[in-house]
Design a protein around this motif. Structure first.
Motif, PDB file in Angstrom:
ATOM      1  N   VAL A  17       0.882  -1.164   0.000  1.00  0.00           N
ATOM      2  CA  VAL A  17       0.000   0.000   0.000  1.00  0.00           C
ATOM      3  C   VAL A  17       0.923   1.219   0.000  1.00  0.00           C
ATOM      4  O   VAL A  17       1.779   1.349   0.864  1.00  0.00           O
ATOM      5  CB  VAL A  17      -0.928  -0.003   1.236  1.00  0.00           C
ATOM      6  N   MET A  18       0.754   2.086  -0.967  1.00  0.00           N
ATOM      7  CA  MET A  18       1.669   3.212  -1.133  1.00  0.00           C
ATOM      8  C   MET A  18       1.121   4.534  -0.577  1.00  0.00           C
ATOM      9  O   MET A  18       1.893   5.418  -0.241  1.00  0.00           O
ATOM     10  CB  MET A  18       2.005   3.398  -2.622  1.00  0.00           C
ATOM     11  N   THR A  19      -0.190   4.668  -0.514  1.00  0.00           N
ATOM     12  CA  THR A  19      -0.800   5.885   0.022  1.00  0.00           C
ATOM     13  C   THR A  19      -1.808   5.485   1.096  1.00  0.00           C
ATOM     14  O   THR A  19      -2.365   4.396   1.060  1.00  0.00           O
ATOM     15  CB  THR A  19      -1.522   6.704  -1.069  1.00  0.00           C
ATOM     16  N   VAL A  20      -2.025   6.394   2.009  1.00  0.00           N
ATOM     17  CA  VAL A  20      -2.942   6.115   3.114  1.00  0.00           C
ATOM     18  C   VAL A  20      -4.381   6.306   2.636  1.00  0.00           C
ATOM     19  O   VAL A  20      -4.770   7.422   2.289  1.00  0.00           O
ATOM     20  CB  VAL A  20      -2.665   7.045   4.314  1.00  0.00           C
ATOM     21  N   PRO A  21      -5.150   5.224   2.606  1.00  0.00           N
ATOM     22  CA  PRO A  21      -6.548   5.374   2.204  1.00  0.00           C
ATOM     23  C   PRO A  21      -7.381   5.946   3.350  1.00  0.00           C
ATOM     24  O   PRO A  21      -7.001   5.828   4.513  1.00  0.00           O
ATOM     25  CB  PRO A  21      -6.979   3.935   1.884  1.00  0.00           C
ATOM     26  N   GLU A  34      -8.376   6.160  15.076  1.00  0.00           N
ATOM     27  CA  GLU A  34      -7.206   5.277  15.204  1.00  0.00           C
ATOM     28  C   GLU A  34      -6.630   4.945  13.832  1.00  0.00           C
ATOM     29  O   GLU A  34      -5.420   4.894  13.661  1.00  0.00           O
ATOM     30  CB  GLU A  34      -7.581   4.002  15.965  1.00  0.00           C
ATOM     31  N   TRP A  35      -7.490   4.741  12.852  1.00  0.00           N
ATOM     32  CA  TRP A  35      -7.032   4.489  11.480  1.00  0.00           C
ATOM     33  C   TRP A  35      -6.161   5.663  11.020  1.00  0.00           C
ATOM     34  O   TRP A  35      -5.075   5.466  10.485  1.00  0.00           O
ATOM     35  CB  TRP A  35      -8.245   4.324  10.571  1.00  0.00           C
ATOM     36  N   ARG A  36      -6.669   6.880  11.235  1.00  0.00           N
ATOM     37  CA  ARG A  36      -5.930   8.073  10.800  1.00  0.00           C
ATOM     38  C   ARG A  36      -4.607   8.232  11.548  1.00  0.00           C
ATOM     39  O   ARG A  36      -3.657   8.795  11.025  1.00  0.00           O
ATOM     40  CB  ARG A  36      -6.791   9.315  10.979  1.00  0.00           C
ATOM     41  N   ARG A  37      -4.544   7.743  12.764  1.00  0.00           N
ATOM     42  CA  ARG A  37      -3.315   7.836  13.559  1.00  0.00           C
ATOM     43  C   ARG A  37      -2.298   6.777  13.149  1.00  0.00           C
ATOM     44  O   ARG A  37      -1.110   7.065  12.990  1.00  0.00           O
ATOM     45  CB  ARG A  37      -3.646   7.677  15.048  1.00  0.00           C
ATOM     46  N   VAL A  38      -2.756   5.546  12.941  1.00  0.00           N
ATOM     47  CA  VAL A  38      -1.849   4.417  12.761  1.00  0.00           C
ATOM     48  C   VAL A  38      -1.522   4.114  11.299  1.00  0.00           C
ATOM     49  O   VAL A  38      -0.386   3.748  10.987  1.00  0.00           O
ATOM     50  CB  VAL A  38      -2.448   3.156  13.440  1.00  0.00           C
ATOM     51  N   ALA A  39      -2.469   4.272  10.399  1.00  0.00           N
ATOM     52  CA  ALA A  39      -2.231   3.928   8.994  1.00  0.00           C
ATOM     53  C   ALA A  39      -1.017   4.655   8.402  1.00  0.00           C
ATOM     54  O   ALA A  39      -0.190   4.011   7.743  1.00  0.00           O
ATOM     55  CB  ALA A  39      -3.486   4.174   8.157  1.00  0.00           C
ATOM     56  N   LEU A  57      -5.556  -4.273   9.609  1.00  0.00           N
ATOM     57  CA  LEU A  57      -5.615  -2.900  10.115  1.00  0.00           C
ATOM     58  C   LEU A  57      -7.045  -2.547  10.499  1.00  0.00           C
ATOM     59  O   LEU A  57      -7.295  -1.964  11.562  1.00  0.00           O
ATOM     60  CB  LEU A  57      -5.087  -1.918   9.068  1.00  0.00           C
ATOM     61  N   GLU A  58      -7.987  -2.924   9.662  1.00  0.00           N
ATOM     62  CA  GLU A  58      -9.400  -2.661   9.954  1.00  0.00           C
ATOM     63  C   GLU A  58      -9.822  -3.372  11.241  1.00  0.00           C
ATOM     64  O   GLU A  58     -10.486  -2.782  12.098  1.00  0.00           O
ATOM     65  CB  GLU A  58     -10.247  -3.139   8.776  1.00  0.00           C
ATOM     66  N   ASN A  59      -9.421  -4.628  11.389  1.00  0.00           N
ATOM     67  CA  ASN A  59      -9.743  -5.402  12.593  1.00  0.00           C
ATOM     68  C   ASN A  59      -9.187  -4.724  13.841  1.00  0.00           C
ATOM     69  O   ASN A  59      -9.871  -4.598  14.854  1.00  0.00           O
ATOM     70  CB  ASN A  59      -9.198  -6.817  12.461  1.00  0.00           C
ATOM     71  N   TYR A  60      -7.955  -4.275  13.763  1.00  0.00           N
ATOM     72  CA  TYR A  60      -7.329  -3.578  14.889  1.00  0.00           C
ATOM     73  C   TYR A  60      -8.123  -2.318  15.249  1.00  0.00           C
ATOM     74  O   TYR A  60      -8.425  -2.075  16.420  1.00  0.00           O
ATOM     75  CB  TYR A  60      -5.874  -3.221  14.548  1.00  0.00           C
ATOM     76  N   CYS A  61      -8.468  -1.527  14.237  1.00  0.00           N
ATOM     77  CA  CYS A  61      -9.186  -0.270  14.496  1.00  0.00           C
ATOM     78  C   CYS A  61     -10.577  -0.523  15.063  1.00  0.00           C
ATOM     79  O   CYS A  61     -11.019   0.186  15.971  1.00  0.00           O
ATOM     80  CB  CYS A  61      -9.265   0.557  13.218  1.00  0.00           C
ATOM     81  N   LEU A 107       0.429  -6.218  13.873  1.00  0.00           N
ATOM     82  CA  LEU A 107       0.828  -5.070  13.066  1.00  0.00           C
ATOM     83  C   LEU A 107       2.127  -4.432  13.554  1.00  0.00           C
ATOM     84  O   LEU A 107       2.590  -3.453  12.982  1.00  0.00           O
ATOM     85  CB  LEU A 107      -0.301  -4.032  13.056  1.00  0.00           C
ATOM     86  N   GLY A 108       2.704  -4.958  14.632  1.00  0.00           N
ATOM     87  CA  GLY A 108       3.933  -4.389  15.173  1.00  0.00           C
ATOM     88  C   GLY A 108       3.690  -3.094  15.921  1.00  0.00           C
ATOM     89  O   GLY A 108       4.553  -2.219  15.945  1.00  0.00           O
TER      90      GLY A 108
END
Length: 130
Positions: A17-21, A34-39, A57-61, A107-108
């Motif tokens: 993934v090259m850009t943050v969706p 959280e998505w906006r913070r971590v992605a 990532l979705e599951n984590y958020c 996700l580390g």
């Protein structure tokens, strides 16, 4: 014990993934935050997410958002119901916290996951010298 590949052992270049969706529209307010913070950290800084990892990532958020919602509910209503029984959200909160920690480790995003990844990288570097 966390199962699955650690960030240091993920093979790069498999549909990165090259850009943050933007966060999915159906996520809660907390999950979107959280998505906006971590992605950006995972995609732009660490460069570890692939298209196949977006569900993780979705599951984590979702887990983190649910955890925060349950915590607020328990703060408002208390951990014990008027009947003297434990609030059902207490058990749900514990389960969601465990799920969130597992997803974060995948996700580390925990200190221990990052230190394991660093140790693994150091061991791999040592093997290169042999």
């Amino acid at each position: 014990m966390t199962r699955g590949l650690k960030p240091s052992t993920i093979t790069p270049g498999t549909s990165p993934v090259m850009t943050v969706p933007p966060p999915p529209s159906y996520l809660s307010k907390d999950a979107k935050a959280e998505w906006r913070r971590v992605a950006p950290i995972l995609i732009l800084e660490r460069k570890v997410l692939t298209v196949a990892d977006m569900g993780a990532l979705e599951n984590y958020c979702i887990a983190l958002g649910t955890m925060r919602e349950l915590h607020r509910l328990l703060q408002a209503e208390g951990h014990v119901l008027p009947t003297g029984k434990r609030h059902p959200a207490s058990t749900a909160l514990l389960q969601t916290q465990q799920q969130q920690l597992r997803a974060a480790a995948e996700l580390g995003l925990t200190p221990s996951a990052r230190s394991r990844a660093a140790l693994s990288e150091a061991a791999a570097d040592d093997e290169d010298f042999l």
